[in-house]
Motif scaffolding. Structure first.
Motif, mmCIF file in Angstrom:
data_model
loop_
_atom_site.group_PDB
_atom_site.id
_atom_site.type_symbol
_atom_site.label_atom_id
_atom_site.label_comp_id
_atom_site.label_asym_id
_atom_site.label_seq_id
_atom_site.Cartn_x
_atom_site.Cartn_y
_atom_site.Cartn_z
ATOM 1 N N ASP B 108 10.286 1.841 -4.176
ATOM 2 C CA ASP B 108 9.608 3.080 -3.164
ATOM 3 C C ASP B 108 8.167 3.347 -3.782
ATOM 4 O O ASP B 108 7.240 3.650 -3.076
ATOM 5 C CB ASP B 108 10.703 4.330 -3.243
ATOM 6 N N PHE B 109 8.279 3.429 -5.196
ATOM 7 C CA PHE B 109 7.044 3.727 -5.863
ATOM 8 C C PHE B 109 6.071 2.855 -5.738
ATOM 9 O O PHE B 109 4.804 2.780 -5.205
ATOM 10 C CB PHE B 109 7.507 3.715 -7.337
ATOM 11 N N LEU B 110 6.240 1.439 -5.738
ATOM 12 C CA LEU B 110 5.560 0.099 -5.478
ATOM 13 C C LEU B 110 4.773 0.336 -4.204
ATOM 14 O O LEU B 110 3.701 0.048 -3.913
ATOM 15 C CB LEU B 110 6.049 -1.043 -5.929
ATOM 16 N N MET B 111 6.044 0.693 -3.411
ATOM 17 C CA MET B 111 5.385 0.815 -1.834
ATOM 18 C C MET B 111 4.137 1.791 -1.642
ATOM 19 O O MET B 111 3.239 1.655 -1.065
ATOM 20 C CB MET B 111 6.241 0.755 -0.917
ATOM 21 N N ASP B 112 4.397 2.797 -2.162
ATOM 22 C CA ASP B 112 3.606 4.000 -2.203
ATOM 23 C C ASP B 112 2.327 3.616 -2.678
ATOM 24 O O ASP B 112 1.254 4.055 -2.186
ATOM 25 C CB ASP B 112 4.183 5.182 -2.884
ATOM 26 N N PHE B 113 2.109 3.155 -3.826
ATOM 27 C CA PHE B 113 0.946 2.775 -4.347
ATOM 28 C C PHE B 113 0.007 1.717 -3.783
ATOM 29 O O PHE B 113 -1.133 1.627 -3.639
ATOM 30 C CB PHE B 113 1.226 2.806 -5.776
ATOM 31 N N ASP B 139 0.532 9.160 3.446
ATOM 32 C CA ASP B 139 0.601 8.096 2.827
ATOM 33 C C ASP B 139 -0.016 8.525 1.294
ATOM 34 O O ASP B 139 0.202 8.166 0.201
ATOM 35 C CB ASP B 139 -0.104 6.684 2.905
ATOM 36 N N GLU B 140 -1.321 9.287 1.521
ATOM 37 C CA GLU B 140 -1.932 9.930 0.342
ATOM 38 C C GLU B 140 -0.983 10.952 -0.289
ATOM 39 O O GLU B 140 -0.973 10.855 -1.680
ATOM 40 C CB GLU B 140 -3.137 10.464 0.899
ATOM 41 N N ASN B 141 -0.436 11.662 0.300
ATOM 42 C CA ASN B 141 0.311 12.769 -0.157
ATOM 43 C C ASN B 141 1.652 12.214 -0.846
ATOM 44 O O ASN B 141 2.118 12.906 -1.506
ATOM 45 C CB ASN B 141 1.168 13.634 1.003
ATOM 46 N N ALA B 142 2.105 11.059 -0.181
ATOM 47 C CA ALA B 142 3.406 10.427 -0.809
ATOM 48 C C ALA B 142 3.214 10.383 -2.338
ATOM 49 O O ALA B 142 4.120 10.403 -3.203
ATOM 50 C CB ALA B 142 3.827 9.066 -0.175
ATOM 51 N N TRP B 146 4.998 11.042 -7.417
ATOM 52 C CA TRP B 146 5.096 10.261 -8.672
ATOM 53 C C TRP B 146 4.300 11.089 -9.721
ATOM 54 O O TRP B 146 4.170 10.391 -10.761
ATOM 55 C CB TRP B 146 4.938 8.950 -8.445
ATOM 56 N N GLU B 147 3.808 12.068 -9.491
ATOM 57 C CA GLU B 147 2.999 12.714 -10.955
ATOM 58 C C GLU B 147 3.928 13.372 -11.856
ATOM 59 O O GLU B 147 4.824 13.670 -11.684
ATOM 60 C CB GLU B 147 1.784 13.669 -9.946
#
Lengths: 81, 147, 147, 81
Positions: B108-113, B139-142, B146-147
């Motif tokens: 999920d993380f990989l896809m978001d970035f 997409d930017e908000n997603a 992960w912050e």
């Protein structure tokens, strides 16, 4: 300095890449220089919120310094995946 | 870590099998495959432009960040560029972990970035019209997750 | 919806490709593959017992629940039973959706329910010892996320 | 009524399935009947918190009614996936 353009920025400016001699200190200074050049640049850089910039292939900010920089790229927000 | 940026088509199933076979102590593999979706207007072609050099750097950073953040057996990223047709596979990621939650989260993380931090741009051709795909605020908000 | 409960091995990559090819308006496919993990003590064999009849019912209910909850193009569930060796593929699920978040969430949901609501029991053989795998409280807790 | 056992419940009782004639009204009544039968049943059913029950192939509770039920199964918590 190599300046690269991608996606609709490339289309508006009409070329993918050019070599520019500049003494601009920051990305923003370079943008102002380009805007002053020709209408197509002014158009491409009219709304900076719709643009992203990479400095030496790292995503960066418009206030980033250009000292020692070899490559700068302008493009819209990315749409990968 | 295997990262490929290529114009050629690839076999997502074969890649998944290779990735899975290389695991022995990891029980969970998650994959994401992105496919060119047909449009109501009828999509003729999708062109994917990228920034050679930076693309590889960005994908390696994203994959390394995932490996650093979670205990993963391995990470796979493949992304195509060039001219694609409806139903073509655009890209895939895969993650392997001991635990399913971790494998899901890392993919999920990989896809978001990958969506908003890897320099790819999509253009859709429908008959006479050509349009650059707009980035989405969601997409930017997603990324803030992960912050 | 394709649901298979079988003793025979299956090709997860080929299943992923078939599943992906069947999609045209869905741009996102997520898969999860579960593999027999080797143990420090050295796993000789994993036996998976199941409840024929109830297993199929339970998997169909879980898959239908996912289809009802999200807008999915399709759902795939394959689960093996019988005697497996380390690195064998135990099971897989796949989901297809227009949106990556939905595909991820639905696959995560399927796995949570498959883990504690489908009648499978695993027994690990390490040399002389044989042990039924214990259920984990965290797996039971995971279900509350979906209430 | 068909009574099925799985995993270590099956191993403790020593058989996977049996036919039982019972007038038990609930699952719990049946459990009490089985516990009273033989040591191996008492052992298998000693800790109900470690057991699950399915009534006609649906996961159920120990206080469920057995009226009209044809099949009941006892097993430990499931460990699929």
């Amino acid at each position: 300095m190599n300046v690269l353009y991608f996606a609709w920025v490339r289309e508006r400016i009409g070329l993918p890449k050019e070599q520019i001699e500049t003494s601009a200190a920051t990305v923003m200074d370079l943008v102002e220089e380009l805007r002053a050049r020709e209408e197509r640049y002014a158009l491409a850089f009219s709304d900076l919120s719709a643009l992203r910039v990479a400095v030496d292939q790292d995503l960066s900010d418009f206030d980033a310094s250009l000292e020692g920089v070899r490559e700068i790229a302008f493009f819209p927000p990315m749409t990968g995946g | 870590m295997k990262i490929l940026v290529q114009e050629a088509a690839f076999d997502a199933g074969a890649e998944l099998n290779d990735f899975t076979k290389a695991q022995s102590s990891m029980g969970a593999v998650v994959s994401f495959t992105g496919i060119v979706r047909d449009l109501d207007a009828g999509l003729k072609q999708m062109d994917i432009e990228h920034y050679p050099g930076m693309t590889e750097r960005a994908l390696e950073k994203i994959a390394s960040d995932a490996m650093g953040r979670w205990n993963l057996g391995d990470v796979l990223v493949i992304h195509r560029f060039g001219a694609l047709k409806p139903e073509d596979v655009i890209m895939m990621v895969a993650t392997a972990s001991k635990h399913r939650k971790v494998a899901f989260e890392a993919a999920d993380f990989l896809m978001d970035f990958l969506k908003s931090r890897a320099p790819f741009w999509k253009k859709e051709q429908t008959g006479a019209a050509q349009d650059w795909v707009s980035s989405k605020q969601e997409d930017e908000n997603a990324l803030t997750r992960w912050e």
